[in-house]
Design a protein around this motif. Structure first.
Motif, PDB file in Angstrom:
ATOM      1  N   UNK A 296      -6.983  22.014 -62.216  1.00  0.00           N
ATOM      2  CA  UNK A 296      -8.130  22.542 -61.481  1.00  0.00           C
ATOM      3  C   UNK A 296      -8.719  23.739 -62.222  1.00  0.00           C
ATOM      4  N   UNK A 297      -7.848  24.627 -62.692  1.00  0.00           N
ATOM      5  CA  UNK A 297      -8.309  25.805 -63.431  1.00  0.00           C
ATOM      6  C   UNK A 297      -9.045  25.388 -64.701  1.00  0.00           C
ATOM      7  N   UNK A 298      -8.468  24.432 -65.422  1.00  0.00           N
ATOM      8  CA  UNK A 298      -9.099  23.936 -66.656  1.00  0.00           C
ATOM      9  C   UNK A 298     -10.479  23.353 -66.371  1.00  0.00           C
ATOM     10  N   UNK A 299     -10.573  22.520 -65.337  1.00  0.00           N
ATOM     11  CA  UNK A 299     -11.865  21.906 -65.005  1.00  0.00           C
ATOM     12  C   UNK A 299     -12.904  22.954 -64.622  1.00  0.00           C
ATOM     13  N   UNK A 300     -12.465  23.961 -63.858  1.00  0.00           N
ATOM     14  CA  UNK A 300     -13.386  25.017 -63.444  1.00  0.00           C
ATOM     15  C   UNK A 300     -13.885  25.806 -64.648  1.00  0.00           C
ATOM     16  N   UNK A 301     -12.990  26.088 -65.585  1.00  0.00           N
ATOM     17  CA  UNK A 301     -13.386  26.821 -66.794  1.00  0.00           C
ATOM     18  C   UNK A 301     -14.370  26.009 -67.642  1.00  0.00           C
ATOM     19  N   UNK A 302     -14.295  24.693 -67.524  1.00  0.00           N
ATOM     20  CA  UNK A 302     -15.192  23.802 -68.276  1.00  0.00           C
ATOM     21  C   UNK A 302     -16.505  23.524 -67.552  1.00  0.00           C
ATOM     22  N   UNK A 303     -16.687  24.172 -66.396  1.00  0.00           N
ATOM     23  CA  UNK A 303     -17.961  24.042 -65.697  1.00  0.00           C
ATOM     24  C   UNK A 303     -17.965  23.129 -64.490  1.00  0.00           C
ATOM     25  N   UNK A 304     -16.826  22.523 -64.151  1.00  0.00           N
ATOM     26  CA  UNK A 304     -16.771  21.653 -62.978  1.00  0.00           C
ATOM     27  C   UNK A 304     -16.808  22.475 -61.684  1.00  0.00           C
ATOM     28  N   UNK A 305     -17.186  21.825 -60.596  1.00  0.00           N
ATOM     29  CA  UNK A 305     -17.163  22.360 -59.234  1.00  0.00           C
ATOM     30  C   UNK A 305     -18.222  23.437 -58.979  1.00  0.00           C
ATOM     31  N   UNK A 306     -19.127  23.645 -59.896  1.00  0.00           N
ATOM     32  CA  UNK A 306     -20.152  24.671 -59.758  1.00  0.00           C
ATOM     33  C   UNK A 306     -21.472  24.111 -60.313  1.00  0.00           C
ATOM     34  N   UNK A 307     -22.624  24.412 -59.700  1.00  0.00           N
ATOM     35  CA  UNK A 307     -22.856  25.347 -58.602  1.00  0.00           C
ATOM     36  C   UNK A 307     -22.462  24.774 -57.244  1.00  0.00           C
ATOM     37  N   UNK A 308     -22.703  25.522 -56.214  1.00  0.00           N
ATOM     38  CA  UNK A 308     -22.318  25.183 -54.846  1.00  0.00           C
ATOM     39  C   UNK A 308     -23.089  23.966 -54.354  1.00  0.00           C
ATOM     40  N   UNK A 309     -22.354  22.916 -53.978  1.00  0.00           N
ATOM     41  CA  UNK A 309     -22.984  21.703 -53.455  1.00  0.00           C
ATOM     42  C   UNK A 309     -21.912  20.879 -52.758  1.00  0.00           C
ATOM     43  N   UNK A 310     -22.350  19.954 -51.919  1.00  0.00           N
ATOM     44  CA  UNK A 310     -21.407  19.062 -51.264  1.00  0.00           C
ATOM     45  C   UNK A 310     -20.629  18.235 -52.264  1.00  0.00           C
ATOM     46  N   UNK A 311     -21.286  17.802 -53.316  1.00  0.00           N
ATOM     47  CA  UNK A 311     -20.613  17.026 -54.364  1.00  0.00           C
ATOM     48  C   UNK A 311     -19.509  17.841 -55.016  1.00  0.00           C
ATOM     49  N   UNK A 312     -19.781  19.138 -55.277  1.00  0.00           N
ATOM     50  CA  UNK A 312     -18.775  20.010 -55.890  1.00  0.00           C
ATOM     51  C   UNK A 312     -17.586  20.208 -54.963  1.00  0.00           C
ATOM     52  N   UNK A 313     -17.846  20.364 -53.673  1.00  0.00           N
ATOM     53  CA  UNK A 313     -16.754  20.561 -52.718  1.00  0.00           C
ATOM     54  C   UNK A 313     -15.841  19.334 -52.681  1.00  0.00           C
ATOM     55  N   UNK A 314     -16.463  18.168 -52.611  1.00  0.00           N
ATOM     56  CA  UNK A 314     -15.665  16.934 -52.555  1.00  0.00           C
ATOM     57  C   UNK A 314     -14.870  16.736 -53.836  1.00  0.00           C
TER      58      UNK A 314
END
Length: 247
Positions: free
Chosen positions: A217-235
């Motif tokens: 999860x940390x790796x994906x977040x550092x690579x730009x995943x889960x952002x910006x804020x959206x329903x798709x990012x939350x899921x």
């Protein structure tokens, strides 16, 4: 004589405008300073069922207290008067709120249209309206960070993760915080972590703080995943947690 065709887009625009005006008047009516007035408008009370702190299921009518979202404003019987008195402030573990104000206003707008006969109205109501809204709210505790415990809306859930959002309110600005729980325990007993969506740097920092045991999860977040804020990012963050992380 030719009938004018109904413009559904104009109808919905008018309806949404009325709904917004109603909400603004509603907010001005029931809030004074940092507390609720003793008299509340009938339009504020939706059908709901809540679970008490003692795990009792109770049905009635009400809404989430907009001051701090910590309690349910509640009456047992459906209000008949335009002004509601004698309501109770209830602490609850969770609540299911059934609201259909938009649908009700849309129906009234259709009734006002002189160009529609009964067959046309029936067709529109049976084919174009699936806008009854059911809101699930839960009292989140043990939030890891300087954020107050209160009722939040369940946005998404899978076998390992739950995602919650702040409840929309006319009284305060909805924050950019999103809340995360594991599903090992019931919501009320679970620890709650928050993801800070105010900016990308703050988001990555919050992910790194709360997902120490899940490097993917940390790796994906550092690579730009889960952002910006959206329903798709939350899921996606919840589903990736389900796929790559151990509870």
């Amino acid at each position: 004589m030719l009938r004018k065709p109904i413009n559904i887009y104009n109808l919905l625009l008018i309806t949404l405008t009325l709904l917004c005006c109603t909400d603004q008047l509603h907010a001005q009516f029931y809030i004074t300073s940092r507390s609720l007035k003793k008299e509340q408008p009938r339009i504020a009370f939706d059908s709901l069922t809540y679970t008490s702190i003692n795990n009792e299921k109770v049905s009635g009518f009400g809404f989430v207290n907009p001051i701090d979202a910590k309690t349910i404003v509640f009456v047992k019987e459906k209000p008949k008067e335009n002004v509601v008195k004698g309501w109770k402030d209830i602490k609850a573990k969770s609540a299911t709120i059934y609201t259909s104000k938009l649908k009700d206003l849309s129906f009234k707008m259709l009734d006002l249209d002189p160009n529609l006969d009964s067959i046309q109205k029936k067709r529109i109501l049976t084919t174009n309206y699936t806008i009854d809204d059911t809101i699930e709210v839960f009292f989140l505790r043990n939030i890891k960070g300087a954020i107050a415990n209160s009722l939040r809306t369940l946005y998404y859930e899978n076998s390992k993760a739950r995602i919650f959002k702040d409840i929309s309110s006319n009284y305060y600005a909805t924050s950019q915080i999103v809340y995360f729980q594991k599903t090992e325990k019931p919501v009320y007993e679970s620890d709650t972590y928050f993801l800070n969506y105010n900016n990308h740097k703050a988001f990555k920092k919050s992910v790194k703080r709360f997902f120490k045991t899940c490097p993917k999860i940390i790796e994906n977040a550092q690579n730009g995943d889960y952002f910006p804020r959206s329903g798709k990012a939350f899921r996606k963050i919840a589903d990736d947690y389900e796929s790559y992380c151990e509870n």
